[in-house]
Structure formats: C-alpha cells, structure tokens
Design a protein around this motif. Structure first.
Motif, PDB file in Angstrom:
ATOM      1  N   LYS A   1      -5.710   7.607   0.777  1.00 29.01           N
ATOM      2  CA  LYS A   1      -5.095   6.476   0.685  1.00 29.01           C
ATOM      3  C   LYS A   1      -4.335   6.438   2.228  1.00 29.01           C
ATOM      4  O   LYS A   1      -4.040   5.425   2.778  1.00 29.01           O
ATOM      5  CB  LYS A   1      -4.198   6.281  -0.382  1.00 29.01           C
ATOM      6  CG  LYS A   1      -4.904   5.931  -1.780  1.00 29.01           C
ATOM      7  CD  LYS A   1      -3.835   5.590  -2.764  1.00 29.01           C
ATOM      8  CE  LYS A   1      -4.867   5.112  -3.927  1.00 29.01           C
ATOM      9  NZ  LYS A   1      -5.938   6.516  -4.398  1.00 29.01           N
TER      10      LYS A   1
ATOM     11  N   GLN B   1       2.182   2.141  -3.242  1.00 28.89           N
ATOM     12  CA  GLN B   1       1.124   2.731  -4.287  1.00 28.89           C
ATOM     13  C   GLN B   1       0.974   4.295  -3.723  1.00 28.89           C
ATOM     14  O   GLN B   1       1.069   5.200  -4.765  1.00 28.89           O
ATOM     15  CB  GLN B   1      -0.165   1.949  -3.928  1.00 28.89           C
ATOM     16  CG  GLN B   1      -1.035   2.650  -5.042  1.00 28.89           C
ATOM     17  CD  GLN B   1      -0.765   2.229  -6.525  1.00 28.89           C
ATOM     18  OE1 GLN B   1      -0.035   1.300  -6.845  1.00 28.89           O
ATOM     19  NE2 GLN B   1      -1.258   3.141  -7.363  1.00 28.89           N
ATOM     20  N   ILE B   2       1.194   4.591  -2.434  1.00 31.25           N
ATOM     21  CA  ILE B   2       0.979   5.807  -2.181  1.00 31.25           C
ATOM     22  C   ILE B   2       2.038   6.729  -2.868  1.00 31.25           C
ATOM     23  O   ILE B   2       1.919   7.758  -3.424  1.00 31.25           O
ATOM     24  CB  ILE B   2       0.828   6.013  -0.752  1.00 31.25           C
ATOM     25  CG1 ILE B   2      -0.189   5.588  -0.039  1.00 31.25           C
ATOM     26  CG2 ILE B   2       1.130   7.417  -0.102  1.00 31.25           C
ATOM     27  CD1 ILE B   2      -0.465   5.250   1.554  1.00 31.25           C
TER      28      ILE B   2
ATOM     29  N   LEU C   1       0.775  -1.200  -0.078  1.00 26.10           N
ATOM     30  CA  LEU C   1      -0.130   0.134  -0.187  1.00 26.10           C
ATOM     31  C   LEU C   1       0.826   1.403  -0.073  1.00 26.10           C
ATOM     32  O   LEU C   1       0.680   2.323  -0.744  1.00 26.10           O
ATOM     33  CB  LEU C   1      -0.829  -0.037   1.238  1.00 26.10           C
ATOM     34  CG  LEU C   1      -1.872   1.292   1.657  1.00 26.10           C
ATOM     35  CD1 LEU C   1      -2.527   1.627   0.288  1.00 26.10           C
ATOM     36  CD2 LEU C   1      -2.654   1.125   2.554  1.00 26.10           C
TER      37      LEU C   1
END
Length: 544
Positions: A365, A306-307, A303
C-alpha cells in the motif's frame, strides 16, 4: 576451535592495527586485501563466535572506510551524494551483510547463558557500543534516520558512552529537522541538545572527540539559536512536555505502555521516549499542494488513512494475541488431534497471524501511495513494493523512483529499507545473487519472509517455547511444516511491526521533502489557496 579469549586474540589485534594503518595511508588496494582477509576469517567456523563477530566487525569498518574514500572523490553536492550511494550500491550491500552478522553473533553470545565473566562482559559491552555507533552511521548515510536513532537508543543515562551520546544527539537533531510538527520538533531538539552537551562535558575521553569537537559545537549552537538558553537550561521531564490522562482505563494503559516500550507508536516522540505518555498516533501527512481542480490530495489523504488504520489495528491484534493466556470460548468444543510436538493453537495465535498478514500488506500500500503521489505511472493492477523499487529495465514507467530520490533523501532511505524487505541474496562482493540462497543482506527479514510464505502458501506450526529440545533433535518435528518457537515468532512479529512503522515515517518524510521542492520552484506570482481539513472523529469508528 581455539580457546583463546576473543579480546586477547593476537591475529585479531594485529589485523585490526593493519586496517587502521592502511586507512590513514588511504591505501585502497591494501584496504581491499584486508577486507577479504577478515571476510574469510569471519566465515571460518573453526573460530569462536566472538572471534568471528570481531572479524565481521573489522571487515565492516574497513569496507565502510573504503566506501568513504571512494565517495569523497565523486561527491560535490546533495545530488552527487545520493548518486554516489547508488554507484557504490554493491559495496554498501556487502557492508550491511558484514555488520549484521557481527551484531547477530554478538547478540547471541550475550543472550546465551555461557557463564560470561565480569571482565569479558565489559569487553562485550564495549564492542556492542562501538558496533552500534558505526552501524547507525551507516544507516544514516543511506537515509534511514529512524533506524539510526533506534540503534543508538541503547545510549542513555545508564549506558554512558560519550561517542554514542554524541551520535545519538546529532542523529536526533537530523530526525527532528525532517519532522513537520513544530511542537514535537522542539522536544526532540531539547533532548538532542542534552545528549550532545553530555558528550562534550564528559570526563571519559574518546579518540574521536578532538576531531568531532567543531561538529558537536555546530549542532549545539544551531539548537541554541533555535530554542534559546532559557528553554534549554531548564530540567524538563516528559510530564512537562506531554499531558497524561489519569482517566485512561487500566486495560488501555497497559496497551499503550506496551506500544511505547516496543517503540511502535506512529509518533516520533516514541523514538525519544518509551513511556506511556508517547503512546498515541499523531503522525500524519504534511500539507500538500495541487491544482485547484485536482482531487489527488484528497484521495491520498484517504489512502494514508487506510494505511495508518491497518497498521494500528494489526498492532493491537498482536498485543491481544501475545496477552491471550487462557482458552477463549470460541476455541472450546473444537476437536483437534494431539500430534505430540507441542504446537500452540487458539485465537491468540490466530490474532498474531492476522497481524502478521495485515501489516505485511502495508508495504504494498505504501508503494501504491508513492506510485500515485510521484506519478510514476505503474499500472494499479501490478504495483507493489518489488515492482516500484526494482523496476524491470524494459518497464515503460513515466518516472523512476530512484531518479526522484536524487533530491529526496528519505525516499532513498525507503529504497534501502525495501532492499531489506525483499530479503535479497548477495554474492561475496555484494552483488545480487538471483539464482539461489547465498548470503542475505538482512537475516532477520529473511526469517520474517519465510514465515509469511509458510503462513500464506504453506503450513506454519508455532511450537511451545519451552520445548527447545525439539529444535535440537528434530526427529519429532513436523516435516510438512515450517516450525518456529512462539518466542521467535513473537520477536519476528515485533520486528515486522518496526519495519512497517519505519516505512510509514519515511513515507511522510518523503512527501514533506517533495513539497519543499515544489515550494522552492513555485513562481512568486502564484497564489496558494488553503483548504482546511477536519478530523475524523474517534466516535465515528463503529459499524452502524
């Protein structure tokens, strides 16, 4: 409107003196009265902008002093410190509003071509430096260390203000201590030491120097104990710390110079330096622990990947958009109507818009990450930054983010950052106004939000910067659109990128702090088995 020079205004001088008197007497009632007096004068449009700015500043300082007096009565330890910050939330909100209006008015006056005399400019710069120090201290108290260092970065070898240098050194020390990277921490501490040393050795006196002397020596001695005189006494330059590849292309060099200059790198050294050497993105999550059967850490690494990728890609889209000067072939043979109000169309503008949309979504996010990492318990289909940081009183969450933040200062700083992102309205006393627009804590973020809403749900029109007369006489403006000049749109985009960068840094710091807490509670007989991660190679970043 009075023609009296703001720095000679008798009412201002007298009121400022009274504020000092009631503070030294610790007269809380008198301080409250003076805050209100200054507040009213600051909002009186009959006063000049600079006089209003000074009233905002005086009101801010006395309001901040009032908070400090109240907090000293309730603060005993680390946890109580954050609890008191929560308890005086409305007072802090009011202080933020006052300080930001002082900054905005001052900045507007310094940017305008008003034939400012050399003497008046000296007073303006002195005012700017005083305001910057107090404003940065305020953010430091609220856990927003990155923002505090950003504000204080105006102080350097050219802007020699001993109080500012001292504060920059101390805040940089605190920022370095939050960092997990030992190599970068050493460089930051080296710079912090020399800022503090310069303040101590300065021949220019400042009123607070005597009372700050012990504190400055405390910071200085701590750095000496960590790094030693042999290292600190050498005159290093950035090239001694960092290697710069001469093989970098001209195009890549220009991009990374732009990133570094605007302090947009996911790299804490960019908070210290602004040259191309710090133009890279090494910031990542610290080591995390979990049960041997768990998979959460692996998922969180994904994650965060992705951020980080969405941020850096959006950043590059902005750079390309700002530097697209000629029509692109994809924009040719596209039939559009001339509406006579000088709008800007083309792929360059659309790239900046794509950046704006993408980078704004990173806030949600980050909330998604925090919800999973801290096991807050908000359902995946409703999690977002508003839901996380402003939960409904009846929400059935397993935990509350602010309860966790009582032991996690960076997380508390993120709570204050997301107050800005929400662009909440406040009443005169600092309480939240939910019914209508009134006074925003952060006027800049309010503009950023309005532009985003127009872009996503309405009609945004970006106009040629040279057509300023359209905004003076708005009869030719498109009444369906939210109109903004390209110059203002560029500023808002850069500011949004800075907000998101700060949020990402605070996310990393929050995880580091939580892992430290876990480690302090670990039983001596528990065994930690390391799991090594490999780097995702840059050469893999293409579509097969």
């Amino acid at each position: 409107m009075s023609n009296t020079k703001w720095y000679e205004d008798e009412n201002l001088v007298n009121l400022s003196r009274k504020c000092d008197e009631v503070y030294f007497d610790q007269d809380e009632e008198g301080m409250c009265i003076l805050v209100d007096k200054c507040y009213k004068q600051a909002h009186d449009l009959k006063n000049t902008n600079m006089i209003r700015a000074r009233y905002f500043y005086i009101s801010f300082t006395i309001q901040s002093d009032l908070i400090d007096l109240k907090r000293k009565k309730s603060r005993n330890n680390y946890k109580d410190s954050i609890k008191s910050l929560k308890f005086y939330e409305t007072d802090f909100q009011k202080s933020l509003y006052l300080a930001r209006n002082a900054f905005e008015l001052l900045a507007n006056e310094m940017e305008e071509d008003n034939n400012i005399s050399k003497n008046e400019l000296i007073y303006m710069i002195s005012f700017q430096w005083q305001l910057s120090v107090n404003y940065a201290n305020f953010f430091y108290q609220n856990g927003r260390l990155v923002k505090a260092v950003e504000i204080l970065s105006i102080f350097n070898s050219k802007n020699v203000f001993p109080m500012g240098m001292a504060q920059l050194g101390m805040k940089l020390y605190e920022l370095a201590c939050c960092h997990y990277d030992g190599g970068q921490r050493t460089i930051m501490l080296y710079k912090a030491y020399h800022y503090i040393k310069q303040a101590i050795e300065s021949d220019e006196p400042f009123p607070e120097k005597a009372e700050m002397n012990n504190l400055l020596n405390y910071y200085s001695n701590n750095i000496i104990s960590m790094l030693g005189h042999n290292y600190l006494d050498k005159a290093y330059t950035i090239r001694d710390f960092l290697y710069f590849s001469d093989d970098m292309s001209v195009e890549a060099t220009k991009y990374w110079e732009w990133v570094a200059k605007n302090k947009l790198a996911l790299n804490l050294l960019n908070d210290v330096f602004d040259s191309v050497e710090v133009g890279y993105d090494p910031l990542y999550l610290p080591s995390m622990s979990e049960d041997i059967e768990g998979k959460k850490v692996q998922y969180l690494f994904g994650l965060f990947n992705q951020i980080k990728q969405e941020y850096v890609s959006a950043r590059f889209l902005a750079y390309e958009g700002f530097n697209t000067k000629e029509p692109h072939f994809s924009d040719k043979r596209v039939y559009l109507i001339n509406t006579l109000d000088y709008p800007i169309y083309g792929i360059g503008i659309e790239k900046i818009k794509a950046c704006y949309r993408a980078v704004y979504s990173v806030f949600d996010k980050i909330a998604f990450f925090l919800n999973e990492y801290f096991e807050i318990g908000i359902k995946k289909n409703i999690i977002g930054y508003v839901r996380l940081f402003s939960p409904d009183k009846n929400a059935n969450d397993k935990k509350r983010i602010l309860d966790i933040a009582e032991n996690n200062y960076p997380l508390f700083g993120m709570w204050w950052l997301f107050k800005d992102v929400r662009n909440i309205n406040i009443n005169e006393d600092g309480t939240v106004n939910k019914k209508a627009e009134y006074k925003h804590i952060d006027n800049v973020m309010t503009k950023i939000s309005k532009v985003r809403n127009a872009m996503e749900h309405g009609y945004l029109k970006i106009l040629d910067t040279h057509c300023k007369e359209l905004f003076i006489d708005d009869s030719r403006l498109d009444k369906l659109a939210y109109n903004i000049s390209f110059e203002d749109y560029e500023k808002l985009t850069l500011q949004l990128l800075k907000y998101v960068r700060e949020a990402i840094v605070l996310l990393v710091f929050s995880v580091k702090r939580e892992e430290e807490i876990k480690e302090s509670h670990r039983r001596s007989d528990e065994i930690l088995a390391p799991m090594y991660t490999d780097k995702y190679d840059d050469e893999w970043k293409h579509i097969y």
